[in-house]
Design an enzyme around this catalytic site. Structure first.
Site, mmCIF file in Angstrom:
data_model
loop_
_atom_site.group_PDB
_atom_site.id
_atom_site.type_symbol
_atom_site.label_atom_id
_atom_site.label_comp_id
_atom_site.label_asym_id
_atom_site.label_seq_id
_atom_site.Cartn_x
_atom_site.Cartn_y
_atom_site.Cartn_z
ATOM 1 N N LYS A 16 0.846 -1.202 0.000
ATOM 2 C CA LYS A 16 0.000 0.000 0.000
ATOM 3 C C LYS A 16 0.878 1.248 0.000
ATOM 4 O O LYS A 16 0.660 2.181 -0.779
ATOM 5 C CB LYS A 16 -0.921 0.007 1.236
ATOM 6 C CG LYS A 16 -2.074 -0.977 1.117
ATOM 7 C CD LYS A 16 -2.831 -1.172 2.426
ATOM 8 C CE LYS A 16 -3.802 -2.337 2.281
ATOM 9 N NZ LYS A 16 -4.504 -2.729 3.489
ATOM 10 N N GLN B 254 -4.866 -1.446 9.472
ATOM 11 C CA GLN B 254 -4.776 -2.793 8.886
ATOM 12 C C GLN B 254 -5.409 -3.828 9.822
ATOM 13 O O GLN B 254 -5.129 -3.859 11.021
ATOM 14 C CB GLN B 254 -3.295 -3.136 8.623
ATOM 15 C CG GLN B 254 -3.061 -4.446 7.893
ATOM 16 C CD GLN B 254 -3.584 -4.452 6.456
ATOM 17 O OE1 GLN B 254 -3.701 -3.421 5.813
ATOM 18 N NE2 GLN B 254 -3.910 -5.628 5.960
ATOM 19 N N ASP C 87 -11.254 2.826 3.475
ATOM 20 C CA ASP C 87 -11.556 1.390 3.431
ATOM 21 C C ASP C 87 -13.057 1.152 3.216
ATOM 22 O O ASP C 87 -13.472 0.078 2.803
ATOM 23 C CB ASP C 87 -11.206 0.758 4.792
ATOM 24 C CG ASP C 87 -9.970 -0.115 4.741
ATOM 25 O OD1 ASP C 87 -9.673 -0.666 3.667
ATOM 26 O OD2 ASP C 87 -9.317 -0.251 5.794
HETATM 27 N N1 GUN Z 1 -6.845 -6.755 5.959
HETATM 28 C C1 GUN Z 1 -7.065 -7.521 4.857
HETATM 29 N N2 GUN Z 1 -7.668 -6.788 3.890
HETATM 30 C C2 GUN Z 1 -7.842 -5.555 4.389
HETATM 31 C C3 GUN Z 1 -8.399 -4.358 3.856
HETATM 32 O O1 GUN Z 1 -8.891 -4.293 2.720
HETATM 33 N N3 GUN Z 1 -8.373 -3.273 4.699
HETATM 34 C C4 GUN Z 1 -7.856 -3.322 5.958
HETATM 35 N N4 GUN Z 1 -7.909 -2.220 6.697
HETATM 36 N N5 GUN Z 1 -7.340 -4.422 6.467
HETATM 37 C C5 GUN Z 1 -7.322 -5.522 5.685
#
Ligand code: GUN
Length: 302
Positions: free
Chosen positions: A54, A98, A121
């Site tokens: 990311k 996350q 998100d």
């Molecule tokens: N953990 C696995 N996929 C995601 C996601 O799309 N967003 C977040 N915040 N955590 C994750």
């Protein structure tokens, strides 16, 4: 292979080029760039690898990016303070915590504390509600479903009036993608069925699907004979089924498998996403798109 391959890796590059051009234009006109804060709690290798990707993608696009690593014994209160700090930081337009979080953290409290207008998100209840209302109410569609819809659109698959079957009812994929596909709008207007572990005739439902979206987390769940000839198959499964040594880096890497038996399915489907290289690369791409969108909302240019 009869099916057309829908490559997330290729579509990602198209979308990132579009974002890159917009970021440059906004920077020239308004003197600002999108800002993304990513909070990582603990040292889970999978989470570290997602967050690193990311941050690298944000950096490549010229975003301001903050990677905020916290130890796995942080309290809910301290994490809430951190979120408050980014909620009040004008240079930050997107905040991502996350998941999963360690057990001592109240995940619901954390997700609810993020300013809904920075919730790139799309997990905050306000944004879930906006998604349910649909149309211009939607600010941040959740990234994986948004990526799936974008792939379907860019592959030229007709969705209006199509029978869509979604396998799985998770908050992150199944529920939101089902909702998005029956709304009015581009890449939608479908008739949607959601099937899950208690569904009586899984095979029968899947066989009716013009578009089959599988997000069950069970390797090889969908059998080739469940696929309607010519259907579009979107495999969201990312299952680690073993390990191998990477030819590129010489390091140990996971062997990934989807929820669909790809080799057999590609002989029946009209179009299909691979694993890896299908839906996976789209999630981070749509996170970047949402972060840019957040800045555009703030500037009043959308
Ligand atoms: N953990 C696995 N996929 C995601 C996601 O799309 N967003 C977040 N915040 N955590 C994750």
């Amino acid at each position: 292979m009869s099916a057309k391959l829908i490559s997330g890796t290729e579509i990602r590059e198209e979308i990132l080029a579009e974002i890159d051009a917009e970021v440059k234009e906004i920077k020239a006109k308004h003197g600002v760039v999108p800002g993304l804060a990513t909070i990582l709690v603990g040292e889970s290798p999978a989470s570290i690898s997602y967050v690193t990707l990311k941050i690298q993608t944000a950096h490549r696009l010229g975003f301001k990016e903050i990677q905020d690593n916290q130890s796995d014994d942080i309290s809910t209160e301290d994490l809430l303070k951190l979120i408050d700090q980014y909620n009040n930081d004008d240079s930050i337009h997107g905040i991502l915590v996350q998941l999963p979080l360690p057990d001592q953290i109240d995940e619901k409290k954390i997700l609810n504390a993020i300013d809904p207008d920075k919730d790139v998100d799309g997990f905050h209840p306000v944004n879930v509600g906006r998604l349910m209302i649909g149309g211009s109410e939607v600010k941040f569609p959740p990234c994986t479903p948004a990526g799936i819809q974008e792939m379907i659109i860019r592959a030229g698959v007709e969705t209006s009036g199509a029978e869509v079957v979604v396998v799985g009812r998770s908050n992150i994929v199944g529920k939101p993608i089902a909702n998005m596909m029956f709304q009015k709008g581009e890449g939608a207007n479908s008739t949607v069925t959601v099937v899950h572990t208690r569904t009586k005739d899984l095979a029968g439902h899947c066989k009716r699907a013009d578009i089959l979206i599988v997000a069950a987390g069970v390797p090889g769940l969908v059998k080739p004979e469940w696929i309607k000839p010519g259907a579009c198959v979107i495999d969201v499964g990312v299952n680690r089924i073993g390990e191998k040594i990477s030819e590129k880096t010489g390091k140990k890497i996971a062997i990934l498998s989807g929820d669909v038996d790809f080799d057999a399915a590609k002989e029946i489907a009209g179009s299909i996403t691979p694993v890896p290289g299908g839906v996976g690369p789209m999630t981070i791409t749509m996170l970047m798109k949402n972060t840019l969108k957040s800045l555009k909302f703030k500037l009043g240019i959308i």
